[in-house]
Design a protein around this motif. Structure first.
Motif, mmCIF file in Angstrom:
data_model
loop_
_atom_site.group_PDB
_atom_site.id
_atom_site.type_symbol
_atom_site.label_atom_id
_atom_site.label_comp_id
_atom_site.label_asym_id
_atom_site.label_seq_id
_atom_site.Cartn_x
_atom_site.Cartn_y
_atom_site.Cartn_z
ATOM 1 N N PRO A 225 50.178 27.049 -35.638
ATOM 2 C CA PRO A 225 49.510 28.302 -36.027
ATOM 3 C C PRO A 225 48.076 28.038 -36.442
ATOM 4 N N SER A 289 58.125 42.831 -33.515
ATOM 5 C CA SER A 289 57.275 42.601 -32.352
ATOM 6 C C SER A 289 57.100 41.096 -32.151
ATOM 7 N N TYR A 290 56.440 40.742 -31.077
ATOM 8 C CA TYR A 290 56.156 39.331 -30.822
ATOM 9 C C TYR A 290 55.327 38.741 -31.959
ATOM 10 N N GLU A 291 54.352 39.509 -32.432
ATOM 11 C CA GLU A 291 53.493 39.048 -33.523
ATOM 12 C C GLU A 291 54.293 38.888 -34.815
ATOM 13 N N ASP A 292 55.246 39.803 -35.051
ATOM 14 C CA ASP A 292 56.084 39.699 -36.246
ATOM 15 C C ASP A 292 56.875 38.390 -36.247
ATOM 16 N N GLU A 294 56.156 35.683 -34.572
ATOM 17 C CA GLU A 294 55.222 34.557 -34.652
ATOM 18 C C GLU A 294 54.815 34.282 -36.094
ATOM 19 N N SER A 295 54.719 35.323 -36.887
ATOM 20 C CA SER A 295 54.219 35.168 -38.255
ATOM 21 C C SER A 295 55.309 34.816 -39.264
#
Length: 446
Positions: A225, A289-292, A294-295
């Motif tokens: 990250p 979501s994809y971002e969720d 990822e984080s």
């Protein structure tokens, strides 16, 4: 939780609007006819209570109280599966063992060979026994058995394989999009896995269920990250000192990024337990979501951590042992098993050894234990397994003294009506009989 639904046509829906259906109730006690008014009042109260009862399934969700370091193990031979002649029947029988282990929160299942020195020609084909030059050991013979013959000729491996498959969360067993990322590949032992019952253990999470822990499978390396990329201040800091990351598929809409210890290989299809930093789900749960994904802050951990840290029942590990003595010698717990129970129709009634029992018994079970082991025999019982083990024989043990190997030697069903107790039944009976004692380990808070 999913409610049971029935299919309705337009006419049924129209009728439902015109009349209101009342919840059905079950009569527990028959009231005195002379007390009609009290009866009506109690019936009204009962109807109100029925309306408040949640009868959807599942309702008995496992609720951990606090971490535990004690464990329950069972051990049994694979030879008992030879009684079933059809592979689907074998799979169903193994499913009963797995299901009992799940219901009674067993942490480890050990599959041992109850006749480690002899190859039974009635079980193993003469082709495997005689092929090659010189006399082969039993293990060499078993290793040469082809996949298509394993369910019939290698019962220990069949039992081990199916038990492992049943414990694995369903969403990790097979990857239809990329079979190479499947934890299990197609195999003759698993051809009838559709006969297995649902295990529904706490780590078999639905997509909409949040838990701080999840089981996952590594699907490949991941970039670090941006926020965590270290800045090198010294020229002597090597790349090997940096964290490496992997993408792990763990039942969420998208994979999560997990740091891997430096120097550890990232192997695709490797199973791992994931621990999320937060106990609570993200604000967008369950629509991530994809971002969720990822984080999400997560780390890889030992499969025992959910049990040790939070008290979850997190499935069972399966271990192979080449003999009964190896069950004890190769124990993976520090200090080994501190209390062991052997099962036999020649033992004392199981209830007589339990703490608090008024029955006379020379060996009462302790109030607590660290690692409990319960051993079950095959078709002929545990005594032959002791007599067939050269290491145990060298210790002076045999059929007549098999009970000396264990701290307790118990009969699970005294005065049984049937001439035989099947191994899968013995596992169910034994775990059920010992449950009150095992549950006392949780203390007053349970």
């Amino acid at each position: 939780m999913g409610a049971l639904r029935s299919r309705k046509g337009p006419a049924d829906e129209k009728n439902d609007k015109s009349k209101k259906r009342k919840a059905s109730s079950v009569v527990i006690h028959q009231n005195d006819p002379s007390d009609a008014s009290q009866s009506k009042k109690r019936k009204s109260d009962a109807d109100d209570q029925v309306d408040d009862i949640d009868t959807s399934r599942p309702t008995a969700i496992f609720k951990p109280t606090r971490g535990r370091d004690w464990t329950v193990s069972i051990a049994l031979p694979g030879s008992w599966t030879l009684n079933a002649k059809k592979p689907d029947h074998k799979t169903i029988q193994v499913g009963r063992i797995a299901r009992a282990a799940a219901v009674f929160c067993v942490d480890e299942i050990v599959v041992f060979d109850d006749d480690p020195s002899n190859v039974d020609p009635r079980v193993v084909s003469d082709h495997y026994i005689r092929q090659g030059k010189g006399k082969k050991s039993k293990q060499e013979v078993l290793d040469s058995i082809l996949e298509e013959d394993e369910p019939w000729q290698n019962p220990d491996q069949f039992l081990f394989h199916v038990l492992s498959f049943a414990e694995c969360p369903p969403h990790l067993r097979y990857n239809a999009e990329d079979p190479s990322l499947s934890i299990f590949q197609e195999h003759q032992n698993l051809k009838w896995s559709g006969c297995l019952p649902s295990m529904d253990m706490p780590h078999h999470l639905r997509s909409h269920e949040w838990s701080q822990y999840r089981e996952g499978v590594v699907i490949g390396p991941a970039p670090a990250p941006i926020s965590s990329t270290p800045k090198r201040k010294k020229s002597n800091v090597s790349a090997s000192d940096e964290l490496i990351y992997a993408y792990v598929k763990c039942g969420l809409p998208f994979p999560v990024r997990v740091p891997i210890p430096s120097g550890s290989p990232i192997e695709a299809a490797m199973r791992t337990t994931v621990r999320f930093e937060s106990v609570n789900p993200p604000s967008s749960w369950p629509h991530l979501s994809y971002e969720d994904c990822e984080s999400l802050q997560a780390t890889a951990c030992a499969s025992s951590l959910p049990r040790e840290e939070s008290g979850y029942y997190w499935g069972y590990n399966v271990r192979r042992a080449t003999s009964l003595s190896a069950v004890f010698a190769e124990c993976e717990y520090s200090g080994g098993y501190d209390y062991t129970i052997g099962t036999s129709e020649r033992g004392v009634p199981v209830h007589s050894i339990l703490p608090g029992s008024t029955a006379k018994s020379e060996k009462k079970a302790p109030e607590s234990f660290n690692h409990l082991l319960i051993v079950f025999g095959g078709v002929a019982g545990l005594e032959p397994a002791v007599a067939n083990d050269s290491k145990l024989v060298a210790m002076g043990l045999g059929k007549q003294t098999a009970h000396d190997l264990f701290d307790a030697w118990v009969n699970l069903v005294p005065g049984q009506g049937s001439r035989t107790i099947r191994t899968e039944e013995a596992v169910e009976f034994g775990l059920c009989a010992l449950k009150p004692w095992i549950d006392s380990m949780y203390g007053e808070e349970e």
